[in-house]
Write a protein that holds these residues in place. Structure first.
Motif, short mmCIF file in Angstrom:
data_model
loop_
_atom_site.label_atom_id
_atom_site.label_comp_id
_atom_site.label_asym_id
_atom_site.label_seq_id
_atom_site.Cartn_x
_atom_site.Cartn_y
_atom_site.Cartn_z
N GLN A 1 8.12 -3.88 0.16
CA GLN A 1 8.70 -3.49 1.63
C GLN A 1 8.20 -2.08 2.26
OE1 GLN A 1 10.60 -4.22 -0.93
NE2 GLN A 1 12.70 -3.37 -0.85
N SER A 2 7.97 -1.44 1.18
CA SER A 2 7.69 0.03 1.49
C SER A 2 6.07 0.22 1.92
CB SER A 2 7.82 1.09 0.49
OG SER A 2 7.32 2.47 0.66
N GLU A 3 5.57 0.74 3.10
CA GLU A 3 4.29 1.14 3.42
C GLU A 3 3.77 1.93 2.30
OE1 GLU A 3 4.01 3.52 6.79
OE2 GLU A 3 5.79 4.60 6.44
N HIS A 4 4.24 2.75 1.29
CA HIS A 4 3.84 3.65 0.60
C HIS A 4 3.36 3.12 -0.82
CE1 HIS A 4 4.47 6.71 3.35
NE2 HIS A 4 5.92 6.64 3.13
N ALA A 5 3.90 2.00 -0.84
CA ALA A 5 3.65 1.22 -2.27
C ALA A 5 2.21 1.03 -2.43
CB ALA A 5 4.58 -0.20 -2.43
N LEU A 6 1.54 0.24 -1.93
CA LEU A 6 0.15 -0.02 -2.26
C LEU A 6 -0.73 1.00 -2.11
CD1 LEU A 6 -1.85 -2.23 -2.77
CD2 LEU A 6 -2.34 -2.42 -0.41
N PRO A 7 -0.63 2.09 -1.07
CA PRO A 7 -1.43 3.22 -1.47
C PRO A 7 -1.27 4.04 -2.60
CG PRO A 7 -0.58 3.16 1.01
CD PRO A 7 0.12 2.12 0.13
N PHE A 8 0.01 4.38 -3.16
CA PHE A 8 0.42 4.94 -4.24
C PHE A 8 -0.44 4.18 -5.24
CE2 PHE A 8 2.88 5.95 -7.79
CZ PHE A 8 2.83 7.18 -7.92
N VAL A 9 -0.12 2.93 -5.45
CA VAL A 9 -0.49 2.41 -6.82
C VAL A 9 -2.13 2.17 -6.73
CG1 VAL A 9 -0.53 -0.07 -7.76
CG2 VAL A 9 1.47 0.68 -6.99
N TYR B 1 9.33 12.85 -1.80
CA TYR B 1 9.01 13.84 -3.08
C TYR B 1 9.09 12.92 -4.30
CZ TYR B 1 11.38 17.66 -0.33
OH TYR B 1 11.49 18.41 0.71
N GLN B 2 8.92 11.57 -4.32
CA GLN B 2 8.83 10.94 -5.66
C GLN B 2 8.65 9.57 -5.16
OE1 GLN B 2 11.07 8.64 -7.25
NE2 GLN B 2 12.73 9.12 -5.71
N ALA B 3 7.75 8.45 -5.90
CA ALA B 3 7.52 7.09 -5.45
C ALA B 3 8.19 6.40 -6.89
CB ALA B 3 6.33 6.90 -5.40
N SER B 4 8.94 6.99 -7.69
CA SER B 4 9.51 6.26 -8.63
C SER B 4 10.12 4.90 -8.63
CB SER B 4 10.09 7.25 -9.74
OG SER B 4 9.39 8.31 -10.31
N ALA B 5 10.96 5.06 -7.43
CA ALA B 5 11.72 3.81 -7.28
C ALA B 5 10.87 2.75 -6.63
CB ALA B 5 12.99 4.01 -6.26
N ILE B 6 10.03 3.04 -5.71
CA ILE B 6 9.10 2.09 -5.35
C ILE B 6 8.14 1.38 -6.19
CG2 ILE B 6 7.04 2.00 -3.60
CD1 ILE B 6 8.31 4.25 -2.04
N PHE B 7 7.80 2.28 -7.26
CA PHE B 7 7.06 2.03 -8.23
C PHE B 7 7.64 0.97 -9.25
CE2 PHE B 7 5.00 2.21 -12.26
CZ PHE B 7 3.63 1.95 -12.02
N ALA B 8 8.89 1.36 -9.55
CA ALA B 8 9.65 0.34 -10.29
C ALA B 8 9.93 -0.85 -9.85
CB ALA B 8 11.06 1.24 -10.71
N ARG B 9 10.09 -1.02 -8.50
CA ARG B 9 10.09 -2.29 -8.06
C ARG B 9 8.94 -3.12 -8.07
NH1 ARG B 9 12.26 -0.15 -3.28
NH2 ARG B 9 10.18 -0.26 -2.34
#
Length: 374
Positions: A201-209, A284-292
């Motif tokens: 659901q986050s727009e930042h998930a795919l760019p970060f990964v 500041y951090q993407a840990s929660a998005i990444f863990a999901r």
């Protein structure tokens, strides 16, 4: 002082208080480096007290010390604690483009200053550090965590010495870290993670990964990227805030094509991972998005954003890149940190060769056993 008549004075250790007709005057009358210094510091009506006179004398003595030894003494050594030094050090880093600033601030504010902040900067010893280590271990900190805090403190002390605020720096014994297991994703697992990020659901998930998987960049450096840092034609990301300093991060064509579309039409100063709620303008951090995403991909536990850094380096090693190239790609400070990836890749190749060599030499009868005793 209250009983003095107009024109009368009190002199103590070169600090002079004189009662005038309508006010009280503070001045100093001392010998510094063989020269007499007689100077009015200020008046009571202006808010001056004995403390300002004492501070002025301390400044004169510190200046004399600097001329004689080349070592810059704190202007008020009695109050120049480690906590004061931390504030001065962090401001110095901000003004001089210091690296890894957010992590240094966190380590000092959360751990170092609460435990050591009251100690005088020039008086910190290895025994003080040993007591700190015992306290941190009692709080559950691991050796690797304590070593990172040690690195931050040593950098502060060595910076102070470079600036001639200190003469000597204690060694601060490093903690022995147990050998860690090198965890990385297989190509199939990487693809599963990408698909999970694409449906998040986050727009930042795919760019970060995408960036983490294809470059191995550090978590904080990825989140600090701006649109202007993306050069899709040269297939370069400009990393301006990283432990290894400013550098150019190469990227494969698949990531360059993806980022070209991602930044199209956006302002050059815009963050790739923008957040309207954050004071800095970015997350500041993407840990929660990444863990999901990890959970959705079914990758199990122990997979963190740093795992993708190991994954990128391991893939580069399996592709045949040498340690020096991998070091440059990942921004590691030493060759030894990149050697472990090439070493693991070489062992894998060796095992494949050994398996091919031995295939067909073990007969089914010998493999199963005859069941007869000899």
């Amino acid at each position: 002082m209250r009983k003095l008549k107009a024109g009368a004075s009190i002199n103590e250790h070169g600090i002079v208080y004189t009662r005038t007709a309508t006010d009280g005057r503070w001045s100093v009358n001392v010998m510094i480096a063989g020269q007499r210094v007689h100077k009015v510091v200020g008046f009571e009506s202006q808010g001056y007290t004995r403390q300002q006179a004492e501070d002025y004398v301390a400044t004169l003595k510190a200046t004399k010390h600097e001329r004689e030894t080349g070592i810059v003494a704190p202007r008020n050594r009695k109050s120049f604690s480690l906590a004061d030094a931390v504030d001065d050090y962090l401001q110095y880093l901000r003004e001089h483009g210091g690296k890894d600033l957010d992590n240094k601030v966190r380590r000092f504010e959360q751990h170092v200053v609460p435990h050591l902040g009251k100690l005088k900067l020039h008086a910190i010893t290895d025994d003080d550090w040993a007591r700190y280590v015992v306290k941190r271990k009692g709080e559950g900190a691991k050796p690797a965590t304590i070593n990172r805090e040690r690195s931050a403190l040593l950098h502060l002390l060595n910076t102070a010495r470079k600036r001639k605020l200190l003469r000597d720096v204690p060694a601060l014994e490093r903690q022995v870290e147990p050998p860690g297991k090198l965890v990385y994703l297989s190509p199939a697992q990487g693809q599963r993670l990408l698909k999970a990020a694409e449906s998040d659901q986050s727009e930042h998930a795919l760019p970060f990964v995408m960036i983490a998987l294809y470059t191995g960049m550090r978590h904080e450096s990825i989140l600090a990227l701006r649109v202007r840092d993306v050069d899709d034609e040269r297939r370069i990301l400009w990393v301006g805030d990283d432990k290894a300093g400013q550098r150019e991060q190469p990227m494969p064509s698949i990531l360059a094509t993806y980022l070209r579309e991602l930044v199209r039409g956006r302002a050059a100063d815009a963050f790739l991972f923008a957040s309207a709620r954050a004071k800095s303008g970015r997350i500041y951090q993407a840990s929660a998005i990444f863990a999901r995403c990890v959970e959705r991909a079914g990758l199990g536990t122990g997979i963190t954003p740093h795992t993708l850094r190991h994954t990128a380096a391991t893939n580069a090693a399996h592709a045949g890149l040498d340690s020096a190239t991998i070091q440059g790609l990942g921004g590691w400070k030493t060759r030894a940190m990149a050697d472990r990836y090439t070493h693991a890749a070489n062992l894998s190749v060796a095992m494949d060769a050994l398996g091919a060599r031995l295939s067909g030499t073990v007969t089914p009868e010998l493999h199963r056993g005859s069941g007869k005793r000899r």
